[in-house]
Scaffold this active site. Structure first.
Site, PDB file in Angstrom:
ATOM      1  N   SER A 124     -51.210 -18.883 -38.346  1.00  0.00           N
ATOM      2  CA  SER A 124     -50.884 -20.003 -37.458  1.00  0.00           C
ATOM      3  C   SER A 124     -51.865 -20.053 -36.298  1.00  0.00           C
ATOM      4  O   SER A 124     -52.373 -19.014 -35.849  1.00  0.00           O
ATOM      5  CB  SER A 124     -49.465 -19.793 -36.916  1.00  0.00           C
ATOM      6  OG  SER A 124     -49.212 -20.678 -35.852  1.00  0.00           O
ATOM      7  N   TYR A 149     -42.733 -14.236 -32.732  1.00  0.00           N
ATOM      8  CA  TYR A 149     -43.191 -14.901 -33.970  1.00  0.00           C
ATOM      9  C   TYR A 149     -44.715 -14.848 -34.058  1.00  0.00           C
ATOM     10  O   TYR A 149     -45.290 -14.464 -35.077  1.00  0.00           O
ATOM     11  CB  TYR A 149     -42.695 -16.355 -34.007  1.00  0.00           C
ATOM     12  CG  TYR A 149     -43.445 -17.211 -35.005  1.00  0.00           C
ATOM     13  CD1 TYR A 149     -43.235 -17.062 -36.373  1.00  0.00           C
ATOM     14  CD2 TYR A 149     -44.390 -18.150 -34.577  1.00  0.00           C
ATOM     15  CE1 TYR A 149     -43.952 -17.826 -37.283  1.00  0.00           C
ATOM     16  CE2 TYR A 149     -45.099 -18.919 -35.477  1.00  0.00           C
ATOM     17  CZ  TYR A 149     -44.880 -18.756 -36.838  1.00  0.00           C
ATOM     18  OH  TYR A 149     -45.601 -19.508 -37.734  1.00  0.00           O
ATOM     19  N   LYS A 153     -47.596 -12.885 -36.770  1.00  0.00           N
ATOM     20  CA  LYS A 153     -48.767 -13.457 -37.454  1.00  0.00           C
ATOM     21  C   LYS A 153     -50.027 -12.681 -37.087  1.00  0.00           C
ATOM     22  O   LYS A 153     -50.864 -12.375 -37.933  1.00  0.00           O
ATOM     23  CB  LYS A 153     -48.935 -14.938 -37.068  1.00  0.00           C
ATOM     24  CG  LYS A 153     -47.810 -15.843 -37.558  1.00  0.00           C
ATOM     25  CD  LYS A 153     -47.782 -15.893 -39.072  1.00  0.00           C
ATOM     26  CE  LYS A 153     -46.629 -16.730 -39.589  1.00  0.00           C
ATOM     27  NZ  LYS A 153     -46.399 -16.590 -41.033  1.00  0.00           N
TER      28      LYS A 153
HETATM   29  P1  NAD Z   1     -40.056 -22.602 -44.232  1.00  0.00           P
HETATM   30  O1  NAD Z   1     -39.037 -21.867 -43.457  1.00  0.00           O
HETATM   31  O2  NAD Z   1     -39.728 -23.967 -44.708  1.00  0.00           O
HETATM   32  O3  NAD Z   1     -40.525 -21.722 -45.482  1.00  0.00           O
HETATM   33  C1  NAD Z   1     -40.510 -20.311 -45.458  1.00  0.00           C
HETATM   34  C2  NAD Z   1     -39.767 -19.835 -46.700  1.00  0.00           C
HETATM   35  O4  NAD Z   1     -39.780 -18.407 -46.735  1.00  0.00           O
HETATM   36  C3  NAD Z   1     -38.302 -20.292 -46.732  1.00  0.00           C
HETATM   37  O5  NAD Z   1     -38.061 -20.893 -47.981  1.00  0.00           O
HETATM   38  C4  NAD Z   1     -37.520 -18.981 -46.580  1.00  0.00           C
HETATM   39  O6  NAD Z   1     -36.294 -19.048 -47.264  1.00  0.00           O
HETATM   40  C5  NAD Z   1     -38.491 -17.981 -47.154  1.00  0.00           C
HETATM   41  N1  NAD Z   1     -38.366 -16.596 -46.673  1.00  0.00           N
HETATM   42  C6  NAD Z   1     -38.376 -16.155 -45.390  1.00  0.00           C
HETATM   43  N2  NAD Z   1     -38.305 -14.813 -45.371  1.00  0.00           N
HETATM   44  C7  NAD Z   1     -38.248 -14.392 -46.670  1.00  0.00           C
HETATM   45  C8  NAD Z   1     -38.162 -13.132 -47.294  1.00  0.00           C
HETATM   46  N3  NAD Z   1     -38.121 -11.989 -46.598  1.00  0.00           N
HETATM   47  N4  NAD Z   1     -38.126 -13.079 -48.651  1.00  0.00           N
HETATM   48  C9  NAD Z   1     -38.180 -14.219 -49.379  1.00  0.00           C
HETATM   49  N5  NAD Z   1     -38.255 -15.448 -48.848  1.00  0.00           N
HETATM   50  C10 NAD Z   1     -38.293 -15.522 -47.497  1.00  0.00           C
HETATM   51  O7  NAD Z   1     -41.389 -22.630 -43.351  1.00  0.00           O
HETATM   52  P2  NAD Z   1     -42.738 -23.443 -43.551  1.00  0.00           P
HETATM   53  O8  NAD Z   1     -42.831 -24.413 -42.435  1.00  0.00           O
HETATM   54  O9  NAD Z   1     -42.869 -23.915 -44.944  1.00  0.00           O
HETATM   55  O10 NAD Z   1     -43.782 -22.278 -43.247  1.00  0.00           O
HETATM   56  C11 NAD Z   1     -44.339 -21.489 -44.268  1.00  0.00           C
HETATM   57  C12 NAD Z   1     -45.192 -20.410 -43.634  1.00  0.00           C
HETATM   58  O11 NAD Z   1     -46.191 -21.030 -42.822  1.00  0.00           O
HETATM   59  C13 NAD Z   1     -44.426 -19.469 -42.710  1.00  0.00           C
HETATM   60  O12 NAD Z   1     -44.948 -18.172 -42.842  1.00  0.00           O
HETATM   61  C14 NAD Z   1     -44.714 -20.016 -41.334  1.00  0.00           C
HETATM   62  O13 NAD Z   1     -44.623 -19.022 -40.334  1.00  0.00           O
HETATM   63  C15 NAD Z   1     -46.140 -20.502 -41.506  1.00  0.00           C
HETATM   64  N6  NAD Z   1     -46.505 -21.557 -40.541  1.00  0.00           N
HETATM   65  C16 NAD Z   1     -45.742 -22.691 -40.471  1.00  0.00           C
HETATM   66  C17 NAD Z   1     -46.076 -23.682 -39.552  1.00  0.00           C
HETATM   67  C18 NAD Z   1     -45.240 -24.932 -39.438  1.00  0.00           C
HETATM   68  O14 NAD Z   1     -45.432 -25.686 -38.476  1.00  0.00           O
HETATM   69  N7  NAD Z   1     -44.347 -25.249 -40.359  1.00  0.00           N
HETATM   70  C19 NAD Z   1     -47.177 -23.519 -38.720  1.00  0.00           C
HETATM   71  C20 NAD Z   1     -47.948 -22.356 -38.837  1.00  0.00           C
HETATM   72  C21 NAD Z   1     -47.596 -21.386 -39.758  1.00  0.00           C
HETATM   73  C1  UD1 Z   2     -44.795 -24.939 -32.190  1.00  0.00           C
HETATM   74  C2  UD1 Z   2     -44.907 -23.447 -32.013  1.00  0.00           C
HETATM   75  C3  UD1 Z   2     -46.000 -22.912 -32.923  1.00  0.00           C
HETATM   76  C4  UD1 Z   2     -45.764 -23.351 -34.357  1.00  0.00           C
HETATM   77  C5  UD1 Z   2     -45.642 -24.877 -34.389  1.00  0.00           C
HETATM   78  C6  UD1 Z   2     -45.352 -25.419 -35.737  1.00  0.00           C
HETATM   79  C7  UD1 Z   2     -44.219 -23.080 -29.682  1.00  0.00           C
HETATM   80  C8  UD1 Z   2     -44.651 -22.638 -28.322  1.00  0.00           C
HETATM   81  N1  UD1 Z   2     -45.167 -23.128 -30.632  1.00  0.00           N
HETATM   82  O1  UD1 Z   2     -46.025 -25.501 -31.794  1.00  0.00           O
HETATM   83  O2  UD1 Z   2     -46.064 -21.509 -32.845  1.00  0.00           O
HETATM   84  O3  UD1 Z   2     -46.838 -22.919 -35.165  1.00  0.00           O
HETATM   85  O4  UD1 Z   2     -44.576 -25.267 -33.527  1.00  0.00           O
HETATM   86  O5  UD1 Z   2     -44.086 -25.029 -36.187  1.00  0.00           O
HETATM   87  O6  UD1 Z   2     -43.068 -23.371 -29.901  1.00  0.00           O
HETATM   88  N2  UD1 Z   2     -42.531 -31.833 -27.678  1.00  0.00           N
HETATM   89  C9  UD1 Z   2     -41.812 -32.709 -26.864  1.00  0.00           C
HETATM   90  N3  UD1 Z   2     -40.485 -32.874 -27.136  1.00  0.00           N
HETATM   91  C10 UD1 Z   2     -39.837 -32.222 -28.161  1.00  0.00           C
HETATM   92  C11 UD1 Z   2     -40.592 -31.351 -28.984  1.00  0.00           C
HETATM   93  C12 UD1 Z   2     -41.928 -31.171 -28.705  1.00  0.00           C
HETATM   94  O7  UD1 Z   2     -42.359 -33.297 -25.944  1.00  0.00           O
HETATM   95  O8  UD1 Z   2     -38.626 -32.418 -28.316  1.00  0.00           O
HETATM   96  C13 UD1 Z   2     -43.965 -31.671 -27.421  1.00  0.00           C
HETATM   97  C14 UD1 Z   2     -44.372 -30.239 -27.079  1.00  0.00           C
HETATM   98  O9  UD1 Z   2     -44.282 -30.010 -25.718  1.00  0.00           O
HETATM   99  C15 UD1 Z   2     -45.813 -30.227 -27.612  1.00  0.00           C
HETATM  100  C16 UD1 Z   2     -45.784 -31.176 -28.812  1.00  0.00           C
HETATM  101  O10 UD1 Z   2     -44.642 -31.998 -28.616  1.00  0.00           O
HETATM  102  O11 UD1 Z   2     -46.703 -30.752 -26.639  1.00  0.00           O
HETATM  103  C17 UD1 Z   2     -45.662 -30.468 -30.147  1.00  0.00           C
HETATM  104  O12 UD1 Z   2     -44.547 -29.567 -30.101  1.00  0.00           O
HETATM  105  P1  UD1 Z   2     -44.032 -28.813 -31.429  1.00  0.00           P
HETATM  106  O13 UD1 Z   2     -43.875 -29.778 -32.532  1.00  0.00           O
HETATM  107  O14 UD1 Z   2     -42.836 -28.009 -31.035  1.00  0.00           O
HETATM  108  O15 UD1 Z   2     -45.255 -27.862 -31.819  1.00  0.00           O
HETATM  109  P2  UD1 Z   2     -46.045 -26.787 -30.933  1.00  0.00           P
HETATM  110  O16 UD1 Z   2     -45.355 -26.497 -29.669  1.00  0.00           O
HETATM  111  O17 UD1 Z   2     -47.460 -27.209 -30.875  1.00  0.00           O
END
Ligand code: NAD
Ligand code: UD1
Length: 340
Positions: A124, A149, A153
């Site tokens: 991330s 979190y 990572k």
């Molecule tokens: P998500 O929660 O939808 O998917 C994660 C999946 O992992 C879920 O289906 C959950 O049930 C499964 N899981 C968690 N722990 C487990 C375990 N110990 N054994 C088996 N399954 C397990 O999340 P996502 O948004 O699809 O994210 C996927 C990956 O990408 C995560 O590692 C997350 O941290 C990373 N990531 C997500 C974002 C985002 O904004 N969504 C941003 C940066 C990184």
């Molecule tokens: C957050 C996480 C980041 C993660 C990412 C995707 C934090 C500090 N960081 O990023 O680790 O990888 O989500 O899951 O939480 N905002 C509003 N109102 C809201 C929600 C968000 O104004 O109700 C604004 C926030 O202040 C930010 C932007 O929208 O400026 C995006 O927010 P968000 O979607 O939560 O993502 P990040 O904070 O960038």
């Protein structure tokens, strides 16, 4: 390639399955469904026209992982499994460290034992911490994270770098995602957060659906063009395509490489609200609220390395992201918990 997707029923993984299958790969999923449902894999099956084989297991369960690797031969693994809620991680740090680190360690031990040493990891942009400058490049020093979190990572990146350094047979690709939003254009799969969403786009779609009254914009006094926070929003299908490129790369390289997956464009909260309203013809009531703890003014990628080395580039626009996010929400007001 035959590819195992840990956490394969989650938001990003389900979209990645579609792109992997389109590219001719075979996938198997392992997920304990702690933040997802088997119904998501049924929806994927409708898109790709075949069932998605899956195991319900915890990736930290070494006996279960041993069985999965004994019953299959995998060319590569994409490791999505992990807990991801930033705020929750502050209140439950042990649960986050235990789940995310244990799952990774057990996965890597099982992979090594079975001679499967190609790994793509969901990292991330959070590992960059509070950036001194943007856009963010992969070679910039990561000064430290702002929550448990993020630290998981960061630590997993270090663990995987060490594994690849110690054994040249390993090929590890660390993908630093920026802000994935949107959904598959069919509206069959999408983001399905539990409870009230923390992230911007799912919150906006729930306001649009009438489930929530109004959006709080967290701060309008940042040093950004309109004072609201700027982020690099990327369409989840573009992100999915980045995983296909990463698997191809892992198939013919060794060592450990890091890639930003972002568009390189920063949009503000007001840009998102305005674009969503314009594309979907739905007003989004909002109020200006105080800044949220831990937020930074601006965070966006320099995506040059992924373009030059992986040959990957995000293609979809902010309009596409807003349209597809709403399409998914409007077709699935209760997420996957319906009879579709
Ligand atoms: P998500 O929660 O939808 O998917 C994660 C999946 O992992 C879920 O289906 C959950 O049930 C499964 N899981 C968690 N722990 C487990 C375990 N110990 N054994 C088996 N399954 C397990 O999340 P996502 O948004 O699809 O994210 C996927 C990956 O990408 C995560 O590692 C997350 O941290 C990373 N990531 C997500 C974002 C985002 O904004 N969504 C941003 C940066 C990184
Ligand atoms: C957050 C996480 C980041 C993660 C990412 C995707 C934090 C500090 N960081 O990023 O680790 O990888 O989500 O899951 O939480 N905002 C509003 N109102 C809201 C929600 C968000 O104004 O109700 C604004 C926030 O202040 C930010 C932007 O929208 O400026 C995006 O927010 P968000 O979607 O939560 O993502 P990040 O904070 O960038």
């Amino acid at each position: 390639m035959r590819i195992l997707l840990t956490g394969g029923a989650g938001y990003i993984a389900t979209h990645t399955i579609v792109e992997l299958c389109n590219a001719g790969h075979d996938v198997t999923v392992v997920d304990n469904f702690c933040n997802s449902q088997p119904a998501a894999l049924k929806r994927v099956a409708r898109i790709i026209g075949r069932e998605v084989p899956y195991y319900e297991a915890d990736v930290a369960d070494s006996a279960a992982m041993e069985r999965i690797f004994s019953e299959n031969t995998f060319d590569a693994v994409i490791h999505f499994a992990g807990l991801k809620a930033v705020g929750e991680s502050v209140h439950q740090p042990l649960r986050y460290y235990r789940n995310n680190l244990d799952a990774t360690l057990t996965l890597c031990e099982t992979m090594a034992k079975h001679g499967c040493k190609r790994l793509v990891f969901s990292s991330s942009a959070t590992v960059y911490g509070v950036p001194d400058e943007v856009p963010l490049r992969e070679d910039m020093f990561c000064k430290g994270c702002t929550n448990p979190y993020g630290w998981t990572k960061y630590m997993i990146e270090k663990i995987l770098m060490g594994i690849a350094e110690a054994d040249p047979d390993w090929s590890v690709v660390l993908l630093r995602y920026f802000n994935p939003i949107g959904a598959h254009e069919s509206g069959l799969i999408g983001e399905n957060p539990n409870g009230i969403p923390n992230n911007l786009m799912p919150y906006i779609t729930q306001v649009a659906a009438g489930h929530l009254e109004k959006l709080s914009v967290f701060g309008n006094d940042y040093e950004t063009p309109d004072g609201t926070g700027v982020r690099d929003y990327i369409h989840v299908m573009d992100l999915a395509a980045g995983h296909v490129a990463a698997c191809d790369y892992a198939g013919c390289h060794s060592g450990c490489e890091i890639f930003n997956l972002g568009t390189g464009i920063g949009y503000s909260v007001m840009d998102i609200i305005n674009t969503f309203e314009r594309v979907n013809h739905i007003p989004i009531p909002y109020v200006i609220a105080p800044r949220r703890d831990g937020d930074v003014a601006a965070c966006y990628a320099d995506p040059t390395k992924a373009k030059e080395v992986l040959g990957w580039q995000a293609k979809r626009s902010l309009e596409d992201m807003c349209r597809d996010a709403w399409h998914w929400q409007s077709l699935n007001p209760d997420g996957y918990s319906d009879k579709q």
